[in-house]
Motif scaffolding. Structure first.
Motif, PDB file in Angstrom:
ATOM      1  N   ALA A 147       0.864  -1.183   0.000  1.00  0.00           N
ATOM      2  CA  ALA A 147       0.000   0.000   0.000  1.00  0.00           C
ATOM      3  C   ALA A 147       0.894   1.224   0.000  1.00  0.00           C
ATOM      4  O   ALA A 147       1.814   1.312   0.815  1.00  0.00           O
ATOM      5  N   ALA A 148       0.635   2.133  -0.893  1.00  0.00           N
ATOM      6  CA  ALA A 148       1.424   3.365  -0.919  1.00  0.00           C
ATOM      7  C   ALA A 148       1.075   4.195   0.308  1.00  0.00           C
ATOM      8  O   ALA A 148      -0.092   4.272   0.702  1.00  0.00           O
ATOM      9  N   PRO A 149       2.065   4.807   0.934  1.00  0.00           N
ATOM     10  CA  PRO A 149       1.776   5.615   2.126  1.00  0.00           C
ATOM     11  C   PRO A 149       1.011   6.884   1.755  1.00  0.00           C
ATOM     12  O   PRO A 149       1.188   7.427   0.671  1.00  0.00           O
ATOM     13  N   LEU A 150       0.162   7.319   2.674  1.00  0.00           N
ATOM     14  CA  LEU A 150      -0.550   8.576   2.492  1.00  0.00           C
ATOM     15  C   LEU A 150       0.451   9.722   2.579  1.00  0.00           C
ATOM     16  O   LEU A 150       1.206   9.824   3.533  1.00  0.00           O
ATOM     17  N   GLN A 151       0.459  10.554   1.558  1.00  0.00           N
ATOM     18  CA  GLN A 151       1.382  11.679   1.557  1.00  0.00           C
ATOM     19  C   GLN A 151       0.748  12.862   2.268  1.00  0.00           C
ATOM     20  O   GLN A 151      -0.425  13.188   2.023  1.00  0.00           O
ATOM     21  N   PRO A 152       1.493  13.530   3.144  1.00  0.00           N
ATOM     22  CA  PRO A 152       0.919  14.648   3.906  1.00  0.00           C
ATOM     23  C   PRO A 152       0.304  15.716   3.008  1.00  0.00           C
ATOM     24  O   PRO A 152      -0.757  16.271   3.347  1.00  0.00           O
ATOM     25  N   GLN A 153       0.937  15.963   1.892  1.00  0.00           N
ATOM     26  CA  GLN A 153       0.431  17.049   1.043  1.00  0.00           C
ATOM     27  C   GLN A 153      -0.956  16.743   0.484  1.00  0.00           C
ATOM     28  O   GLN A 153      -1.698  17.639   0.112  1.00  0.00           O
TER      29      GLN A 153
END
Lengths: 297, 274
Positions: free
Chosen positions: B145-151
Protein backbone atom coordinates in the motif's frame (compact mmCIF):
# COMPACT_ATOMS: atom_id res chain seq x y z
CA UNK A 1 -6.43 -29.02 -24.32
CA UNK A 2 -6.53 -28.08 -28.00
CA UNK A 3 -6.77 -24.36 -27.20
CA UNK A 4 -3.94 -24.37 -24.68
CA UNK A 5 -0.58 -22.85 -25.45
CA UNK A 6 1.85 -25.70 -26.14
CA UNK A 7 5.05 -23.80 -26.61
CA UNK A 8 8.00 -24.35 -24.29
CA UNK A 9 10.54 -21.88 -25.63
CA UNK A 10 14.22 -22.64 -25.52
CA UNK A 11 15.53 -20.29 -22.85
CA UNK A 12 19.17 -21.35 -22.70
CA UNK A 13 20.86 -22.00 -19.36
CA UNK A 14 19.53 -20.36 -16.23
CA UNK A 15 19.94 -20.38 -12.46
CA UNK A 16 17.64 -20.35 -9.47
CA UNK A 17 16.64 -16.98 -8.01
CA UNK A 18 17.74 -17.05 -4.37
CA UNK A 19 17.50 -14.42 -1.64
CA UNK A 20 21.25 -14.31 -1.09
CA UNK A 21 21.79 -13.06 -4.65
CA UNK A 22 19.03 -10.45 -4.81
CA UNK A 23 21.49 -7.59 -4.34
CA UNK A 24 23.89 -8.91 -6.99
CA UNK A 25 21.09 -9.34 -9.48
CA UNK A 26 19.19 -6.10 -8.92
CA UNK A 27 22.34 -3.98 -8.90
CA UNK A 28 24.17 -5.52 -11.83
CA UNK A 29 21.58 -7.37 -13.97
CA UNK A 30 24.10 -10.13 -14.65
CA UNK A 31 24.47 -12.08 -17.85
CA UNK A 32 22.25 -15.13 -17.34
CA UNK A 33 19.59 -16.47 -19.67
CA UNK A 34 16.71 -16.95 -17.25
CA UNK A 35 15.70 -17.58 -13.67
CA UNK A 36 13.64 -20.30 -12.04
CA UNK A 37 11.79 -19.40 -8.86
CA UNK A 38 10.06 -21.47 -6.19
CA UNK A 39 6.41 -20.59 -6.76
CA UNK A 40 5.35 -20.85 -3.12
CA UNK A 41 7.91 -18.25 -2.01
CA UNK A 42 6.07 -15.69 -4.12
CA UNK A 43 2.49 -16.71 -3.40
CA UNK A 44 2.32 -13.91 -0.85
CA UNK A 45 0.34 -10.70 -0.62
CA UNK A 46 3.16 -8.22 -1.19
CA UNK A 47 6.46 -6.92 0.08
CA UNK A 48 10.00 -7.62 -0.99
CA UNK A 49 9.52 -11.07 -2.54
CA UNK A 50 7.11 -9.83 -5.20
CA UNK A 51 9.01 -6.57 -5.66
CA UNK A 52 12.16 -8.50 -6.49
CA UNK A 53 10.36 -11.02 -8.69
CA UNK A 54 8.69 -8.33 -10.76
CA UNK A 55 11.95 -6.43 -11.10
CA UNK A 56 13.74 -9.57 -12.26
CA UNK A 57 10.92 -10.33 -14.66
CA UNK A 58 11.40 -7.00 -16.43
CA UNK A 59 14.89 -8.14 -17.39
CA UNK A 60 14.70 -11.94 -17.71
CA UNK A 61 12.32 -14.78 -18.53
CA UNK A 62 11.27 -16.67 -15.44
CA UNK A 63 9.80 -20.08 -14.76
CA UNK A 64 7.58 -20.91 -11.79
CA UNK A 65 8.77 -24.15 -10.16
CA UNK A 66 6.51 -25.39 -7.37
CA UNK A 67 7.08 -27.79 -4.50
CA UNK A 68 3.58 -28.14 -3.03
CA UNK A 69 1.28 -29.10 -5.91
CA UNK A 70 1.38 -32.63 -4.45
CA UNK A 71 0.05 -34.01 -7.71
CA UNK A 72 0.24 -37.59 -6.46
CA UNK A 73 -1.53 -37.12 -3.13
CA UNK A 74 -4.82 -38.84 -2.45
CA UNK A 75 -6.04 -35.58 -0.89
CA UNK A 76 -8.17 -33.45 -3.22
CA UNK A 77 -6.32 -30.83 -5.24
CA UNK A 78 -6.15 -27.59 -3.26
CA UNK A 79 -8.29 -25.01 -4.98
CA UNK A 80 -6.77 -22.18 -2.95
CA UNK A 81 -3.28 -23.24 -3.96
CA UNK A 82 -4.14 -23.48 -7.63
CA UNK A 83 -5.90 -20.12 -7.56
CA UNK A 84 -2.92 -18.40 -6.02
CA UNK A 85 -0.58 -20.11 -8.47
CA UNK A 86 -2.74 -18.95 -11.36
CA UNK A 87 -2.83 -15.41 -9.96
CA UNK A 88 0.94 -15.40 -9.66
CA UNK A 89 1.30 -16.66 -13.21
CA UNK A 90 -1.02 -13.92 -14.44
CA UNK A 91 1.13 -11.37 -12.62
CA UNK A 92 4.59 -12.47 -13.78
CA UNK A 93 3.85 -14.31 -17.03
CA UNK A 94 6.27 -17.21 -16.59
CA UNK A 95 7.58 -19.09 -19.61
CA UNK A 96 6.00 -22.17 -18.01
CA UNK A 97 4.99 -23.73 -14.71
CA UNK A 98 6.48 -26.91 -13.28
CA UNK A 99 6.26 -29.07 -10.19
CA UNK A 100 7.23 -32.57 -9.13
CA UNK A 101 5.93 -36.06 -9.82
CA UNK A 102 5.42 -36.87 -6.15
CA UNK A 103 3.17 -36.28 -3.17
CA UNK A 104 3.94 -33.96 -0.29
CA UNK A 105 1.29 -34.84 2.26
CA UNK A 106 -1.99 -36.51 3.06
CA UNK A 107 -5.03 -35.94 5.31
CA UNK A 108 -4.54 -32.19 5.06
CA UNK A 109 -0.92 -32.29 6.20
CA UNK A 110 2.15 -31.13 4.35
CA UNK A 111 5.48 -32.80 5.00
CA UNK A 112 7.26 -30.17 2.89
CA UNK A 113 9.14 -32.92 1.11
CA UNK A 114 8.90 -34.62 -2.27
CA UNK A 115 7.75 -38.13 -1.46
CA UNK A 116 7.97 -41.01 -3.91
CA UNK A 117 4.96 -42.63 -5.50
CA UNK A 118 4.54 -46.33 -6.04
CA UNK A 119 4.95 -47.09 -9.74
CA UNK A 120 1.58 -48.71 -10.28
CA UNK A 121 -1.26 -48.44 -12.73
CA UNK A 122 -3.39 -47.01 -9.92
CA UNK A 123 -0.88 -44.19 -9.42
CA UNK A 124 -0.55 -43.53 -13.16
CA UNK A 125 -4.30 -43.14 -13.54
CA UNK A 126 -4.60 -41.04 -10.39
CA UNK A 127 -1.79 -38.65 -11.25
CA UNK A 128 -2.67 -38.30 -14.94
CA UNK A 129 -6.25 -37.36 -14.10
CA UNK A 130 -5.09 -34.74 -11.63
CA UNK A 131 -2.56 -33.29 -14.06
CA UNK A 132 -5.33 -32.84 -16.59
CA UNK A 133 -7.44 -31.02 -14.01
CA UNK A 134 -4.52 -28.78 -13.11
CA UNK A 135 -3.73 -28.00 -16.74
CA UNK A 136 -7.37 -27.22 -17.47
CA UNK A 137 -7.47 -24.86 -14.47
CA UNK A 138 -4.21 -23.11 -15.28
CA UNK A 139 -4.96 -22.97 -18.98
CA UNK A 140 -1.56 -24.35 -19.93
CA UNK A 141 0.46 -27.53 -19.92
CA UNK A 142 2.87 -28.01 -17.07
CA UNK A 143 6.16 -29.86 -16.67
CA UNK A 144 6.55 -32.63 -14.13
CA UNK A 145 9.96 -33.27 -12.62
CA UNK A 146 11.31 -36.69 -11.69
CA UNK A 147 12.30 -36.57 -8.00
CA UNK A 148 15.27 -38.10 -6.26
CA UNK A 149 14.15 -41.04 -4.15
CA UNK A 150 15.48 -42.92 -1.16
CA UNK A 151 12.94 -45.71 -1.09
CA UNK A 152 11.10 -47.77 -3.65
CA UNK A 153 7.89 -49.63 -2.96
CA UNK A 154 7.68 -53.38 -3.08
CA UNK A 155 4.32 -53.22 -4.80
CA UNK A 156 5.53 -51.15 -7.75
CA UNK A 157 4.81 -52.99 -10.98
CA UNK A 158 7.07 -51.02 -13.32
CA UNK A 159 10.38 -49.12 -13.18
CA UNK A 160 10.37 -45.37 -12.56
CA UNK A 161 11.07 -44.45 -16.18
CA UNK A 162 8.05 -46.39 -17.40
CA UNK A 163 5.92 -44.76 -14.71
CA UNK A 164 7.11 -41.27 -15.69
CA UNK A 165 6.48 -41.99 -19.36
CA UNK A 166 3.01 -43.43 -18.73
CA UNK A 167 1.98 -40.44 -16.63
CA UNK A 168 3.14 -37.74 -19.06
CA UNK A 169 1.71 -39.49 -22.11
CA UNK A 170 -1.66 -40.05 -20.49
CA UNK A 171 -1.77 -36.54 -19.00
CA UNK A 172 -0.32 -34.88 -22.11
CA UNK A 173 2.14 -32.85 -20.06
CA UNK A 174 5.86 -32.25 -20.33
CA UNK A 175 8.89 -33.47 -18.46
CA UNK A 176 11.38 -31.46 -16.48
CA UNK A 177 14.18 -34.02 -16.53
CA UNK A 178 16.38 -33.70 -13.47
CA UNK A 179 19.65 -35.30 -14.46
CA UNK A 180 21.06 -35.23 -10.93
CA UNK A 181 17.91 -36.91 -9.59
CA UNK A 182 18.30 -39.72 -12.13
CA UNK A 183 21.89 -40.19 -11.04
CA UNK A 184 21.07 -40.07 -7.32
CA UNK A 185 18.10 -42.44 -7.59
CA UNK A 186 20.07 -44.82 -9.80
CA UNK A 187 22.77 -45.07 -7.15
CA UNK A 188 20.25 -45.42 -4.33
CA UNK A 189 18.30 -48.21 -6.00
CA UNK A 190 20.86 -49.89 -8.23
CA UNK A 191 19.49 -49.17 -11.69
CA UNK A 192 21.24 -47.84 -14.76
CA UNK A 193 20.87 -44.08 -15.33
CA UNK A 194 21.53 -44.63 -19.01
CA UNK A 195 18.66 -47.10 -19.23
CA UNK A 196 16.47 -44.47 -17.59
CA UNK A 197 17.51 -41.86 -20.15
CA UNK A 198 16.95 -44.16 -23.08
CA UNK A 199 13.35 -44.80 -21.97
CA UNK A 200 12.33 -41.17 -21.55
CA UNK A 201 10.32 -39.86 -24.54
CA UNK A 202 12.47 -37.04 -25.95
CA UNK A 203 9.52 -35.10 -27.34
CA UNK A 204 8.13 -34.70 -23.81
CA UNK A 205 11.32 -33.27 -22.33
CA UNK A 206 11.33 -29.47 -22.27
CA UNK A 207 13.77 -28.65 -19.50
CA UNK A 208 16.72 -30.12 -17.65
CA UNK A 209 17.77 -29.61 -14.06
CA UNK A 210 21.39 -29.94 -12.98
CA UNK A 211 22.42 -29.92 -9.35
CA UNK A 212 24.94 -31.23 -6.84
CA UNK A 213 24.49 -34.00 -4.31
CA UNK A 214 26.01 -35.11 -1.01
CA UNK A 215 27.60 -38.53 -0.70
CA UNK A 216 26.39 -40.10 2.54
CA UNK A 217 28.19 -43.38 1.93
CA UNK A 218 25.20 -45.69 1.90
CA UNK A 219 23.18 -43.33 -0.25
CA UNK A 220 23.44 -40.15 -2.28
CA UNK A 221 21.40 -37.22 -1.01
CA UNK A 222 20.00 -34.66 -3.42
CA UNK A 223 21.03 -31.66 -1.34
CA UNK A 224 21.56 -29.02 -4.04
CA UNK A 225 24.57 -27.72 -2.14
CA UNK A 226 27.52 -28.78 -4.28
CA UNK A 227 28.73 -28.20 -7.81
CA UNK A 228 27.37 -30.55 -10.43
CA UNK A 229 29.35 -33.80 -10.24
CA UNK A 230 31.44 -35.06 -13.13
CA UNK A 231 29.25 -38.10 -13.65
CA UNK A 232 26.16 -35.89 -13.78
CA UNK A 233 27.75 -33.68 -16.45
CA UNK A 234 28.38 -36.85 -18.48
CA UNK A 235 24.77 -37.94 -18.03
CA UNK A 236 23.65 -34.47 -19.07
CA UNK A 237 25.64 -34.81 -22.29
CA UNK A 238 23.86 -38.11 -22.94
CA UNK A 239 20.51 -36.42 -22.27
CA UNK A 240 21.29 -33.62 -24.72
CA UNK A 241 22.29 -36.15 -27.39
CA UNK A 242 18.98 -37.95 -26.87
CA UNK A 243 16.58 -35.06 -26.29
CA UNK A 244 18.29 -32.11 -27.90
CA UNK A 245 19.28 -28.79 -26.38
CA UNK A 246 16.54 -27.96 -23.93
CA UNK A 247 16.34 -25.15 -21.41
CA UNK A 248 18.68 -26.06 -18.58
CA UNK A 249 18.73 -24.85 -15.02
CA UNK A 250 21.47 -24.98 -12.41
CA UNK A 251 19.76 -25.76 -9.08
CA UNK A 252 21.76 -24.67 -6.06
CA UNK A 253 19.71 -24.10 -2.91
CA UNK A 254 21.98 -24.50 0.10
CA UNK A 255 25.47 -23.36 1.09
CA UNK A 256 25.08 -20.93 -1.75
CA UNK A 257 28.27 -19.77 -3.43
CA UNK A 258 28.69 -16.37 -5.01
CA UNK A 259 26.50 -15.65 -7.99
CA UNK A 260 29.50 -15.85 -10.30
CA UNK A 261 29.90 -19.53 -9.42
CA UNK A 262 26.34 -20.23 -10.52
CA UNK A 263 26.97 -18.27 -13.69
CA UNK A 264 30.05 -20.39 -14.36
CA UNK A 265 28.05 -23.61 -13.93
CA UNK A 266 25.36 -22.29 -16.30
CA UNK A 267 27.98 -21.24 -18.83
CA UNK A 268 29.57 -24.67 -18.69
CA UNK A 269 26.20 -26.30 -19.28
CA UNK A 270 25.71 -24.00 -22.25
CA UNK A 271 29.06 -24.91 -23.79
CA UNK A 272 28.68 -28.61 -23.12
CA UNK A 273 25.20 -28.70 -24.60
CA UNK A 274 26.33 -26.80 -27.68
CA UNK A 275 29.30 -29.05 -28.34
CA UNK A 276 27.37 -32.23 -27.57
CA UNK A 277 24.43 -31.29 -29.73
CA UNK A 278 26.56 -30.35 -32.70
CA UNK A 279 28.61 -33.53 -32.35
CA UNK A 280 25.49 -35.58 -33.09
CA UNK A 281 26.86 -39.02 -32.23
CA UNK A 282 26.15 -41.45 -29.42
CA UNK A 283 29.74 -41.68 -28.36
CA UNK A 284 31.25 -39.05 -26.15
CA UNK A 285 33.24 -36.81 -28.45
CA UNK A 286 36.69 -35.47 -27.89
CA UNK A 287 35.33 -31.95 -28.21
CA UNK A 288 32.80 -32.43 -25.40
CA UNK A 289 35.45 -34.05 -23.22
CA UNK A 290 37.72 -31.09 -23.86
CA UNK A 291 35.01 -28.64 -22.78
CA UNK A 292 34.51 -30.62 -19.60
CA UNK A 293 38.21 -30.92 -18.81
CA UNK A 294 38.75 -27.23 -19.40
CA UNK A 295 35.95 -26.31 -16.95
CA UNK A 296 37.20 -28.63 -14.26
CA UNK A 297 40.77 -27.41 -14.48
CA UNK B 1 -1.28 -59.96 1.23
CA UNK B 2 -2.91 -57.64 -1.32
CA UNK B 3 -0.93 -54.58 -2.36
CA UNK B 4 -1.78 -51.49 -0.33
CA UNK B 5 -3.81 -48.85 -2.10
CA UNK B 6 -2.27 -45.48 -2.88
CA UNK B 7 -4.21 -43.94 0.01
CA UNK B 8 -3.05 -46.64 2.46
CA UNK B 9 0.52 -46.25 1.26
CA UNK B 10 0.51 -42.52 1.83
CA UNK B 11 -1.16 -42.68 5.23
CA UNK B 12 1.27 -45.33 6.46
CA UNK B 13 4.31 -43.49 5.18
CA UNK B 14 3.11 -40.23 6.72
CA UNK B 15 2.73 -41.98 10.06
CA UNK B 16 6.24 -43.40 9.94
CA UNK B 17 7.88 -40.18 8.74
CA UNK B 18 6.27 -38.04 11.43
CA UNK B 19 6.89 -40.44 14.33
CA UNK B 20 8.88 -38.32 16.81
CA UNK B 21 11.27 -41.10 17.86
CA UNK B 22 11.95 -42.24 14.31
CA UNK B 23 10.39 -44.57 11.77
CA UNK B 24 11.22 -47.79 13.64
CA UNK B 25 9.44 -46.57 16.76
CA UNK B 26 6.55 -45.41 14.62
CA UNK B 27 6.33 -48.85 13.08
CA UNK B 28 6.23 -50.52 16.50
CA UNK B 29 3.32 -48.34 17.59
CA UNK B 30 1.11 -49.36 14.68
CA UNK B 31 -1.69 -51.87 15.15
CA UNK B 32 -0.59 -55.35 14.06
CA UNK B 33 -2.38 -55.34 10.70
CA UNK B 34 -1.07 -51.90 9.73
CA UNK B 35 2.39 -52.78 11.03
CA UNK B 36 2.51 -55.80 8.78
CA UNK B 37 1.66 -53.72 5.72
CA UNK B 38 4.05 -50.90 6.66
CA UNK B 39 6.92 -53.26 7.40
CA UNK B 40 6.78 -54.62 3.86
CA UNK B 41 6.14 -51.30 2.13
CA UNK B 42 9.63 -50.54 0.92
CA UNK B 43 12.65 -52.37 -0.45
CA UNK B 44 15.77 -52.58 1.66
CA UNK B 45 19.23 -53.83 0.86
CA UNK B 46 22.66 -54.30 2.34
CA UNK B 47 23.34 -50.56 2.27
CA UNK B 48 20.12 -49.37 3.84
CA UNK B 49 17.25 -51.32 5.29
CA UNK B 50 13.70 -50.38 4.39
CA UNK B 51 13.15 -48.59 7.70
CA UNK B 52 16.45 -46.73 7.34
CA UNK B 53 15.23 -45.49 3.97
CA UNK B 54 12.04 -44.21 5.59
CA UNK B 55 14.20 -42.51 8.21
CA UNK B 56 15.96 -40.54 5.46
CA UNK B 57 12.60 -38.87 4.85
CA UNK B 58 11.86 -38.60 8.56
CA UNK B 59 15.10 -36.72 9.13
CA UNK B 60 14.48 -34.44 6.16
CA UNK B 61 10.99 -33.65 7.52
CA UNK B 62 12.27 -32.65 10.94
CA UNK B 63 15.38 -30.76 9.90
CA UNK B 64 13.78 -28.89 7.02
CA UNK B 65 11.09 -27.51 9.31
CA UNK B 66 13.53 -26.90 12.14
CA UNK B 67 15.78 -24.88 9.83
CA UNK B 68 12.82 -22.88 8.56
CA UNK B 69 11.69 -22.09 12.10
CA UNK B 70 15.23 -21.12 13.07
CA UNK B 71 15.12 -18.49 10.34
CA UNK B 72 11.64 -17.26 11.24
CA UNK B 73 12.14 -17.23 15.03
CA UNK B 74 15.86 -16.50 15.20
CA UNK B 75 15.70 -14.68 18.52
CA UNK B 76 13.57 -17.36 20.18
CA UNK B 77 16.16 -19.90 19.03
CA UNK B 78 19.00 -17.72 20.30
CA UNK B 79 17.36 -17.66 23.74
CA UNK B 80 16.69 -21.41 23.96
CA UNK B 81 19.90 -22.71 22.39
CA UNK B 82 20.18 -25.75 20.10
CA UNK B 83 19.45 -28.57 22.53
CA UNK B 84 16.24 -27.09 23.90
CA UNK B 85 15.25 -25.98 20.40
CA UNK B 86 15.43 -29.57 19.17
CA UNK B 87 13.04 -30.68 21.89
CA UNK B 88 10.76 -27.70 21.32
CA UNK B 89 10.45 -28.40 17.59
CA UNK B 90 9.81 -32.08 18.27
CA UNK B 91 6.98 -31.18 20.66
CA UNK B 92 5.65 -28.52 18.30
CA UNK B 93 5.48 -30.85 15.31
CA UNK B 94 3.54 -33.43 17.33
CA UNK B 95 0.98 -30.79 18.26
CA UNK B 96 1.00 -28.87 14.97
CA UNK B 97 2.11 -30.88 11.95
CA UNK B 98 2.21 -28.44 9.05
CA UNK B 99 -0.90 -28.05 6.95
CA UNK B 100 -0.20 -25.00 4.83
CA UNK B 101 1.22 -25.39 1.34
CA UNK B 102 3.99 -22.93 2.14
CA UNK B 103 6.80 -23.59 4.59
CA UNK B 104 6.45 -19.91 5.46
CA UNK B 105 3.49 -20.87 7.67
CA UNK B 106 5.02 -23.85 9.46
CA UNK B 107 5.50 -21.69 12.55
CA UNK B 108 2.11 -20.02 12.62
CA UNK B 109 1.09 -21.82 15.83
CA UNK B 110 4.42 -21.47 17.64
CA UNK B 111 3.64 -18.28 19.61
CA UNK B 112 0.49 -19.77 21.15
CA UNK B 113 2.16 -23.17 21.57
CA UNK B 114 4.94 -21.62 23.64
CA UNK B 115 2.34 -20.28 26.10
CA UNK B 116 1.78 -23.72 27.50
CA UNK B 117 5.20 -25.24 26.88
CA UNK B 118 7.68 -26.17 29.59
CA UNK B 119 10.28 -23.78 28.15
CA UNK B 120 8.07 -20.89 29.19
CA UNK B 121 8.81 -21.92 32.77
CA UNK B 122 12.45 -21.02 32.21
CA UNK B 123 11.82 -18.14 29.85
CA UNK B 124 8.33 -16.80 30.55
CA UNK B 125 8.66 -14.18 27.80
CA UNK B 126 9.31 -16.72 25.05
CA UNK B 127 5.75 -16.66 23.74
CA UNK B 128 5.73 -12.87 23.53
CA UNK B 129 9.05 -12.95 21.73
CA UNK B 130 7.63 -15.43 19.24
CA UNK B 131 4.61 -13.17 18.74
CA UNK B 132 6.90 -10.29 17.84
CA UNK B 133 8.91 -12.39 15.40
CA UNK B 134 5.76 -13.73 13.78
CA UNK B 135 4.37 -10.21 13.43
CA UNK B 136 7.60 -9.16 11.70
CA UNK B 137 7.15 -12.04 9.24
CA UNK B 138 3.55 -11.11 8.58
CA UNK B 139 4.50 -7.49 7.93
CA UNK B 140 7.31 -8.52 5.59
CA UNK B 141 5.02 -9.92 2.92
CA UNK B 142 1.76 -8.16 3.72
CA UNK B 143 -0.22 -6.46 0.99
CA UNK B 144 1.46 -3.45 -0.55
CA UNK B 145 0.00 0.00 0.00
CA UNK B 146 1.42 3.37 -0.92
CA UNK B 147 1.78 5.61 2.13
CA UNK B 148 -0.55 8.58 2.49
CA UNK B 149 1.38 11.68 1.56
CA UNK B 150 0.92 14.65 3.91
CA UNK B 151 0.43 17.05 1.04
CA UNK B 152 -2.64 15.07 -0.01
CA UNK B 153 -4.39 16.26 3.13
CA UNK B 154 -4.02 19.91 2.14
CA UNK B 155 -6.85 19.30 -0.31
CA UNK B 156 -9.21 18.49 2.56
CA UNK B 157 -11.09 21.59 3.83
CA UNK B 158 -10.29 22.17 7.48
CA UNK B 159 -13.96 22.00 8.49
CA UNK B 160 -14.13 18.46 7.15
CA UNK B 161 -11.16 17.11 9.03
CA UNK B 162 -13.32 15.75 11.85
CA UNK B 163 -15.01 13.47 9.30
CA UNK B 164 -11.80 12.00 7.92
CA UNK B 165 -11.52 8.24 8.26
CA UNK B 166 -7.89 7.26 7.84
CA UNK B 167 -6.89 3.87 6.48
CA UNK B 168 -4.08 1.95 8.12
CA UNK B 169 -1.41 0.32 6.04
CA UNK B 170 -2.25 -3.41 5.64
CA UNK B 171 1.04 -4.46 7.21
CA UNK B 172 0.30 -2.75 10.55
CA UNK B 173 -0.14 -4.99 13.59
CA UNK B 174 -0.64 -3.94 17.20
CA UNK B 175 0.81 -6.28 19.79
CA UNK B 176 -0.21 -6.18 23.46
CA UNK B 177 2.49 -8.08 25.31
CA UNK B 178 3.52 -8.68 28.90
CA UNK B 179 7.28 -8.51 28.44
CA UNK B 180 9.83 -6.09 26.97
CA UNK B 181 10.80 -8.57 24.27
CA UNK B 182 11.61 -5.84 21.74
CA UNK B 183 14.78 -5.21 23.76
CA UNK B 184 15.80 -8.88 23.52
CA UNK B 185 15.15 -8.79 19.78
CA UNK B 186 17.34 -5.70 19.43
CA UNK B 187 20.13 -7.30 21.44
CA UNK B 188 20.06 -10.30 19.10
CA UNK B 189 20.13 -8.06 16.01
CA UNK B 190 23.10 -6.14 17.39
CA UNK B 191 24.84 -9.41 18.34
CA UNK B 192 24.96 -8.38 21.99
CA UNK B 193 24.67 -10.77 24.92
CA UNK B 194 21.01 -11.47 25.56
CA UNK B 195 19.42 -10.40 28.80
CA UNK B 196 16.01 -11.48 29.95
CA UNK B 197 13.02 -9.35 29.08
CA UNK B 198 11.38 -7.40 31.92
CA UNK B 199 7.88 -8.22 33.03
CA UNK B 200 6.03 -5.07 31.99
CA UNK B 201 2.87 -4.43 29.92
CA UNK B 202 4.22 -3.50 26.48
CA UNK B 203 2.39 -2.45 23.35
CA UNK B 204 4.24 -2.53 20.05
CA UNK B 205 3.31 -1.43 16.58
CA UNK B 206 4.82 -3.53 13.79
CA UNK B 207 4.60 -2.33 10.21
CA UNK B 208 6.35 -2.22 6.88
CA UNK B 209 7.42 0.99 5.17
CA UNK B 210 8.53 0.44 1.59
CA UNK B 211 10.37 -2.88 1.87
CA UNK B 212 11.60 -2.61 5.46
CA UNK B 213 9.80 -3.83 8.56
CA UNK B 214 9.86 -1.74 11.71
CA UNK B 215 8.53 -2.10 15.22
CA UNK B 216 8.47 0.23 18.17
CA UNK B 217 6.89 0.45 21.60
CA UNK B 218 3.87 2.72 21.86
CA UNK B 219 2.20 4.19 24.91
CA UNK B 220 -1.43 3.84 25.92
CA UNK B 221 -2.35 7.09 24.18
CA UNK B 222 -1.03 6.00 20.80
CA UNK B 223 -2.45 2.52 21.35
CA UNK B 224 -5.90 4.06 21.88
CA UNK B 225 -5.57 6.23 18.78
CA UNK B 226 -4.50 3.38 16.53
CA UNK B 227 -7.20 1.11 17.90
CA UNK B 228 -9.76 3.77 17.10
CA UNK B 229 -8.44 4.11 13.55
CA UNK B 230 -8.47 0.34 13.11
CA UNK B 231 -12.10 0.36 14.19
CA UNK B 232 -12.96 2.83 11.43
CA UNK B 233 -13.49 5.82 13.70
CA UNK B 234 -13.55 9.28 12.16
CA UNK B 235 -10.77 11.68 13.07
CA UNK B 236 -12.83 13.58 15.63
CA UNK B 237 -13.57 10.33 17.47
CA UNK B 238 -9.92 9.36 17.29
CA UNK B 239 -8.96 12.69 18.83
CA UNK B 240 -11.56 12.23 21.57
CA UNK B 241 -10.05 8.86 22.37
CA UNK B 242 -6.58 10.39 22.50
CA UNK B 243 -7.70 13.26 24.72
CA UNK B 244 -9.41 10.80 27.07
CA UNK B 245 -6.05 9.08 27.57
CA UNK B 246 -3.72 12.10 27.41
CA UNK B 247 -5.86 14.59 29.21
CA UNK B 248 -7.50 17.80 28.01
CA UNK B 249 -4.37 19.92 28.38
CA UNK B 250 -2.14 17.84 26.14
CA UNK B 251 -4.68 15.87 24.12
CA UNK B 252 -4.96 18.06 21.03
CA UNK B 253 -1.23 18.58 20.80
CA UNK B 254 -0.67 14.86 21.21
CA UNK B 255 -3.21 14.01 18.53
CA UNK B 256 -1.49 16.21 15.99
CA UNK B 257 1.91 14.87 16.99
CA UNK B 258 0.72 11.29 16.57
CA UNK B 259 -0.80 12.07 13.20
CA UNK B 260 2.47 13.59 12.07
CA UNK B 261 4.38 10.52 13.26
CA UNK B 262 1.98 8.08 11.56
CA UNK B 263 2.28 10.00 8.30
CA UNK B 264 6.08 10.09 8.50
CA UNK B 265 6.26 6.38 9.29
CA UNK B 266 3.93 5.32 6.51
CA UNK B 267 1.38 3.88 8.94
CA UNK B 268 -1.49 5.58 7.08
CA UNK B 269 -2.27 4.50 3.53
CA UNK B 270 -5.25 6.68 2.67
CA UNK B 271 -8.37 8.34 3.89
CA UNK B 272 -12.06 8.41 3.19
CA UNK B 273 -14.49 11.31 3.35
CA UNK B 274 -18.08 10.18 3.27
Amino acid sequence: MSNMPTEFPSLGCGVGLRTKHYGDILNVWPAVDWFEVISENFMVAGGRPLYVLEAVRTHYPIVLHGVSLSIGSTDPLRREYLTRLKDLARRVEPAWISDHLCWTGVAGHNLHDLLPLPYTEEAVAHVAARVQQVQDFLGRRILLENVSTYLEYRHSTMPEWEFLTAVVERADCGILLDINNIFVSAFNHGFSPTEYLRAVPPHRVHQFHLAGYSDKGSFLHDTHDHPVADAVWELYAQAVRRCGRKSTLIEWDDHLPSFSVLQAEAAHAQRLAAVTHHAGTDARTDAAAAVDADYRA
Amino acid sequence: MPAPTLAQTQQLLWTLITAPEGAAAGLDRLAPAARSVAASLAHGDGRLSAIERVDVYANMYFYRIRDSLKDDFATVCAVTGEAELHNLITDYLIAHPPTHFSLRYAGQHLPAFLDGHALSGRWPYLSDLARLEWAILEAFDATDAAPLQPQTLTAVPQKRWPELRFQLTPSLQLLDLNWTVHNVWRQAQDELPLTDARSEPTSLRVWRQDLRVFHQPIDAVERAGLAALAGGACFSDVCERIVAHAGEARGAERALSLLGGWLADGVLSGYRLD
